[in-house]
Design an enzyme around this catalytic site. Structure first.
Site, mmCIF file in Angstrom:
data_model
loop_
_atom_site.group_PDB
_atom_site.id
_atom_site.type_symbol
_atom_site.label_atom_id
_atom_site.label_comp_id
_atom_site.label_asym_id
_atom_site.label_seq_id
_atom_site.Cartn_x
_atom_site.Cartn_y
_atom_site.Cartn_z
ATOM 1 N N ASP A 37 0.853 -1.182 0.000
ATOM 2 C CA ASP A 37 0.000 0.000 0.000
ATOM 3 C C ASP A 37 0.890 1.235 0.000
ATOM 4 O O ASP A 37 1.248 1.775 1.043
ATOM 5 C CB ASP A 37 -0.906 -0.012 1.226
ATOM 6 C CG ASP A 37 -2.015 1.020 1.126
ATOM 7 O OD1 ASP A 37 -2.061 1.743 0.109
ATOM 8 O OD2 ASP A 37 -2.828 1.102 2.057
ATOM 9 N N ALA A 38 1.263 1.673 -1.195
ATOM 10 C CA ALA A 38 2.139 2.835 -1.351
ATOM 11 C C ALA A 38 1.463 3.965 -2.114
ATOM 12 O O ALA A 38 1.949 5.089 -2.110
ATOM 13 C CB ALA A 38 3.428 2.432 -2.065
ATOM 14 N N LYS A 39 0.366 3.656 -2.802
ATOM 15 C CA LYS A 39 -0.443 4.653 -3.524
ATOM 16 C C LYS A 39 0.415 5.564 -4.398
ATOM 17 O O LYS A 39 0.265 6.786 -4.394
ATOM 18 C CB LYS A 39 -1.281 5.473 -2.550
ATOM 19 C CG LYS A 39 -2.289 4.636 -1.761
ATOM 20 C CD LYS A 39 -3.161 5.502 -0.870
ATOM 21 C CE LYS A 39 -4.173 4.675 -0.097
ATOM 22 N NZ LYS A 39 -3.531 3.847 0.961
ATOM 23 N N ARG A 40 1.288 4.976 -5.177
ATOM 24 C CA ARG A 40 2.161 5.763 -6.041
ATOM 25 C C ARG A 40 1.404 6.257 -7.271
ATOM 26 O O ARG A 40 0.519 5.581 -7.794
ATOM 27 C CB ARG A 40 3.369 4.928 -6.471
ATOM 28 C CG ARG A 40 4.292 4.499 -5.333
ATOM 29 C CD ARG A 40 4.818 5.688 -4.560
ATOM 30 N NE ARG A 40 5.963 5.348 -3.736
ATOM 31 C CZ ARG A 40 5.975 5.340 -2.409
ATOM 32 N NH1 ARG A 40 4.891 5.658 -1.743
ATOM 33 N NH2 ARG A 40 7.073 5.031 -1.736
ATOM 34 N N THR A 98 -0.771 -0.660 -4.696
ATOM 35 C CA THR A 98 -1.818 0.352 -4.859
ATOM 36 C C THR A 98 -1.252 1.551 -5.596
ATOM 37 O O THR A 98 -0.121 1.969 -5.358
ATOM 38 C CB THR A 98 -2.403 0.804 -3.507
ATOM 39 O OG1 THR A 98 -1.366 1.357 -2.699
ATOM 40 C CG2 THR A 98 -3.078 -0.344 -2.793
#
Length: 279
Positions: A95-98, A125
């Site tokens: 879960d890094a939402k890059r 993510t």
């Protein structure tokens, strides 16, 4: 050829149930566990969660920010956590939402989706709000590596609506547009596509959206954020079989006792199974 993430996820969900447990070592939770808010506490926390649950949950979702805040030593703990979880048989969703463009997006993809990277994860993510096409480097590398992506589509935070509910010139809102892009990515994939959406479990009736993207739907919000497993069919409708409910604090607050962590995860897993349609 590496088996695609969607196929591996489908098998894990069928064998272990669809529960995804977050690994979110924020400062207050470390304190609740009686640990110091330092790298040693971070490592103890992460190792305990992996040892307790890696043989019984389908997916772990470490939140990279809680590791990155400790700098290089924290990232080293994250690398070890990912490697140990995958070695124990669980899938890892980073879960890094890059989200960025061009070579920068490509570099983010290489950090998490290149098979020889120390942080290689089964899925990542990503944020599409520089335009879905900006994710192309991650899509390409995920396909090459047998990995997956979870794209922010309909998130449960109140601020998300100003972007995700904005209506385009064609009359479709942005969230629905992201779902349509993912459905196209997953066309023809069996048993499940590798490109999923993040859709909050707290959003209520989503029957106006086409959630049948032939890919997984990560559903944060179960547990401490207020959603329950019993809510899932009402939110996701016919797409319920592809939902991956995420629970973080609802499970983690029972640590550091390993038996209590396992018992909590099993309760959520049982409640999720009971909520799923039979047959």
């Amino acid at each position: 050829m590496t088996e695609p993430f969607g196929a591996r996820l489908r098998r894990a969900m069928d064998e272990r149930g669809p529960l995804c447990v977050g690994i979110d070592p924020h400062a207050s939770l470390l304190t609740e566990w009686g640990l110091n808010d330092d790298v040693a506490g971070l490592e103890r926390f992460s190792r305990t969660v992996v040892e307790a649950l890696s043989d019984r949950v389908a997916v772990f979702k470490p939140q990279s920010a809680f590791f990155e805040r400790f700098g290089s030593r924290g990232v080293a703990v994250l690398e070890k956590t990912v490697q140990e979880a995958r070695a124990a048989g669980a899938l890892v969703l980073m879960d890094a939402k890059r989200g960025d463009i061009g070579s920068t997006m490509a570099a983010y993809a290489e950090a998490f989706l290149r098979k020889d990277s120390p942080l290689f994860s089964d899925a990542l993510t990503v944020s599409p709000y520089l335009g879905y096409g900006s994710l192309s480097p991650a899509v390409v590398l995920a396909r090459e590596s047998g990995a997956g992506l979870f794209v922010l589509a309909l998130t449960s935070n109140p601020e998300g609506g100003e972007v995700q509910h904005a209506v385009r010139a064609d009359g479709r809102n942005v969230g629905a547009t992201m779902l349509a892009h993912l459905a196209a990515e997953n066309t023809g994939e069996v048993p499940l596509g590798s490109f999923g959406a993040v859709v909050g479990a707290t959003l209520g009736d989503l029957s106006s959206y086409d959630l049948d993207i032939n890919g997984p739907l990560l559903a944060p919000g179960v547990g401490a954020q207020g959603a329950t497993p019993a809510d899932l069919p009402g939110v996701f409708g016919a797409a319920i079989r592809n939902v991956v409910p995420n629970v973080s604090r609802g499970v983690l607050r029972h640590g550091p006792d390993v038996s209590a962590l396992r018992a909590s995860a099993e309760r959520f897993a049982d409640e999720i199974r009971s909520a799923l349609p039979t047959g």
